[in-house]
Design an enzyme around this catalytic site. Structure first.
Site: not given
Length: 230
Positions: A2, A19, A113
């Site tokens: 955020d 972004h 991962l």
């Protein structure tokens, strides 16, 4: 993740600028998790509620998603990162769906991962979908209502087969869950940082993990039960 919009606004730029700069944060955190031997990383990239944002911002985010997947795929392969998605993917633009399927297929055999992108996702949506699937299987005679347990419901969630998170990091100082993995985070440790996501780097992740390591996870028990004195 955020604070992208606020980060951009502080610099006098459009929200999409935030972004775009947040991609570096994703890159660093993913890389750090791989280096530390963390098995799963879930990034809340786009919520169901985010569809209500201005049209130009949403379109910019979708274009950024496709661009980033294409740009980062070689790095994912080199580091054995396996890409997975959760959420209402069918609601995404067709171009996004196709590129996600391509990236998921390309990385599916990777053994490092597991990077989980939550896209067009909300915890309430996920639980609702699970309940619908359970209802259908009850109607079909596949399961008995009397035999439904917590483990049964977990098998119908988007995260089936993925362990519950141990640590949830919330950037930008927001003090809420925002409809994220509502079932799965029942005993997850929370770490709130005022750092806006585009500024979040490996060092910030290390600080969050260090704070987590100082805590005692009791899961409803007492300290004495967990650490009995002989």
């Amino acid at each position: 993740m955020d604070g992208n919009g606020r980060w951009a606004q502080k610099k006098g730029a459009m929200r999409i600028f935030g972004h775009r700069n947040a991609v570096q944060s994703v890159r660093e955190v993913t890389e750090a998790c791989g280096e530390l031997g963390i098995k799963y990383l879930t990034l809340y990239a786009f919520s169901t509620e985010n569809w209500g944002r201005p049209k130009e911002e949403v379109e910019g985010l979708m274009e950024l998603l496709v661009h980033t997947l294409r740009q980062e795929i070689n790095t994912l392969m080199e580091n054995q990162v396996k890409l997975v998605t959760i959420g209402d993917i069918a609601h995404l633009p067709l171009n996004c769906q196709e590129n996600l399927k391509w990236a998921i297929e390309k990385t599916k055999e990777n053994s490092g991962l597991v990077l989980i992108l939550a896209l067009s996702y909300s915890g309430r949506w996920e639980i609702t979908q699970a309940v619908r699937s359970i209802a259908r299987d009850i109607k079909a005679g596949k399961i008995s209502p009397d035999l439904i347990t917590e483990e049964t419901l977990e098998q119908y969630l988007a995260t089936a087969g993925i362990p519950d998170p141990e640590l949830l990091i919330r950037t930008s100082g927001e003090m809420r869950i925002s409809n994220f993995l509502l079932w799965q985070i029942a005993y997850t440790e929370l770490y709130i940082t005022p750092t806006l996501w585009p500024d979040f780097r490996k060092e910030n992740l290390y600080e969050a993990i260090w704070a987590y390591q100082q805590r005692e996870r009791r899961f409803g028990k007492t300290s004495e039960q967990l650490n009995p004195v002989n």
